[in-house]
Design an enzyme around this catalytic site. Sequence first.
Site, PDB file in Angstrom:
ATOM      1  N   LYS A  67       0.831  -1.212   0.000  1.00  0.00           N
ATOM      2  CA  LYS A  67       0.000   0.000   0.000  1.00  0.00           C
ATOM      3  C   LYS A  67       0.864   1.260   0.000  1.00  0.00           C
ATOM      4  CE  LYS A  67      -2.091  -2.037   3.304  1.00  0.00           C
ATOM      5  NZ  LYS A  67      -2.072  -1.622   4.664  1.00  0.00           N
ATOM      6  N   ARG A  93      -9.689  -0.035  10.339  1.00  0.00           N
ATOM      7  CA  ARG A  93      -9.096  -1.367  10.487  1.00  0.00           C
ATOM      8  C   ARG A  93      -9.953  -2.262  11.358  1.00  0.00           C
ATOM      9  NH1 ARG A  93      -3.309   0.102   9.579  1.00  0.00           N
ATOM     10  NH2 ARG A  93      -1.937  -1.618  10.072  1.00  0.00           N
ATOM     11  N   ARG A 133      12.310  -6.004   4.362  1.00  0.00           N
ATOM     12  CA  ARG A 133      12.130  -4.558   4.216  1.00  0.00           C
ATOM     13  C   ARG A 133      13.140  -3.784   5.059  1.00  0.00           C
ATOM     14  NH1 ARG A 133       5.828  -3.012   4.120  1.00  0.00           N
ATOM     15  NH2 ARG A 133       5.936  -2.858   6.382  1.00  0.00           N
ATOM     16  N   ARG A 138      12.239  -1.839  10.648  1.00  0.00           N
ATOM     17  CA  ARG A 138      11.233  -1.314  11.583  1.00  0.00           C
ATOM     18  C   ARG A 138      10.979  -2.365  12.651  1.00  0.00           C
ATOM     19  NH1 ARG A 138       5.979   0.501   8.185  1.00  0.00           N
ATOM     20  NH2 ARG A 138       4.852  -0.634   9.783  1.00  0.00           N
ATOM     21  N   ARG A 148       0.874  -9.253  13.548  1.00  0.00           N
ATOM     22  CA  ARG A 148       0.129  -8.271  12.746  1.00  0.00           C
ATOM     23  C   ARG A 148      -0.807  -8.992  11.772  1.00  0.00           C
ATOM     24  NH1 ARG A 148       4.671  -4.732  10.218  1.00  0.00           N
ATOM     25  NH2 ARG A 148       3.031  -3.485   9.283  1.00  0.00           N
TER      26      ARG A 148
HETATM   27  P1  AMP Z   1       0.708   0.449   9.288  1.00  0.00           P
HETATM   28  O1  AMP Z   1       1.906   1.239   8.877  1.00  0.00           O
HETATM   29  O2  AMP Z   1      -0.558   0.910   8.611  1.00  0.00           O
HETATM   30  O3  AMP Z   1       0.917  -1.036   9.166  1.00  0.00           O
HETATM   31  O4  AMP Z   1       0.476   0.754  10.847  1.00  0.00           O
HETATM   32  C1  AMP Z   1       1.470   0.455  11.805  1.00  0.00           C
HETATM   33  C2  AMP Z   1       0.828   0.228  13.161  1.00  0.00           C
HETATM   34  O5  AMP Z   1       0.118   1.395  13.564  1.00  0.00           O
HETATM   35  C3  AMP Z   1      -0.177  -0.887  13.214  1.00  0.00           C
HETATM   36  O6  AMP Z   1       0.417  -2.155  13.409  1.00  0.00           O
HETATM   37  C4  AMP Z   1      -1.020  -0.476  14.416  1.00  0.00           C
HETATM   38  O7  AMP Z   1      -0.354  -0.733  15.635  1.00  0.00           O
HETATM   39  C5  AMP Z   1      -1.075   1.029  14.262  1.00  0.00           C
HETATM   40  N1  AMP Z   1      -2.250   1.462  13.447  1.00  0.00           N
HETATM   41  C6  AMP Z   1      -2.231   2.074  12.239  1.00  0.00           C
HETATM   42  N2  AMP Z   1      -3.475   2.313  11.797  1.00  0.00           N
HETATM   43  C7  AMP Z   1      -4.309   1.835  12.754  1.00  0.00           C
HETATM   44  C8  AMP Z   1      -5.724   1.745  12.902  1.00  0.00           C
HETATM   45  N3  AMP Z   1      -6.564   2.217  11.947  1.00  0.00           N
HETATM   46  N4  AMP Z   1      -6.225   1.190  14.031  1.00  0.00           N
HETATM   47  C9  AMP Z   1      -5.416   0.729  15.010  1.00  0.00           C
HETATM   48  N5  AMP Z   1      -4.081   0.748  14.938  1.00  0.00           N
HETATM   49  C10 AMP Z   1      -3.521   1.296  13.824  1.00  0.00           C
END
Ligand code: AMP
Length: 224
Positions: free
Chosen positions: A16, A91, A130, A163, A174
């Site tokens: 994404k 989410r 990554r 990361r 995740r």
């Molecule tokens: P991402 O980069 O979108 O994978 O987000 C990294 C982390 O941020 C996720 O593993 C969650 O811990 C947190 N996070 C991001 N977006 C959300 C969301 N909409 N709801 C809850 N946690 C989120």
Amino acid sequence: MSELNLILFGPPGAGKGTQADRLRNDFRLPFISTGDMLRGNVKEGTELGQEAQKYMDAGELVPDELIVKMAAERLNESDALDGFILDGFPRTIEQAKALDKQLTEVGRRVTAAILVDVPDQEVVRRISGRRLCVKSGHNYHVDFDPPKREGVCDQDGSRLIQRDDDKDEVVRNRLKVYHDQTEPLIDYFDDQGLMRRIDGTRSPAEVHDHIRAVIATLRMEDDV
Ligand code: AMP
């Protein structure tokens, strides 16, 4: 033609972020990533960042009430009033309902939810390789997009890191969280006729073309 309010979702590592960069150039729509916003808060050491970090490090979702507030404030900013592309939000069903409520209150609605789908084993393969430049955040992949010198950013010579939440056991969590809490959104959006699926195992260029085709179709449907 009316505004495009798009949701982009899918498992971690579906590409994404890569698509975000491309789509940002195609459409004059703000690209809103709640993951990026949270990482920004963590870096700046805000209260929200401090609260969110423990969940993020463990690969868990940040509690709905924190995320919903953060996303709602961002969507109320002037650049998002004529459309947006959301990445990583909603989410959970709870978050999706909160978004619907916020939009409905001002006579708006979600145009479509685009799922970039990738099977679990491919997710693990992609994410474990990554790497990220500590300074400017440039992305690399040890197999698919390696830097010229191992562990060093091509663009500014900074160190490359993994990361914390890209480490193997966190990625597996995740994925579990994705299946348990985010996948139910597929039925939620399907019931509203909003779901569009994209095969995320294709090359970034093909995925990009497909997303653009979906958006073009949405625009045409809206015009007729
Ligand atoms: P991402 O980069 O979108 O994978 O987000 C990294 C982390 O941020 C996720 O593993 C969650 O811990 C947190 N996070 C991001 N977006 C959300 C969301 N909409 N709801 C809850 N946690 C989120």
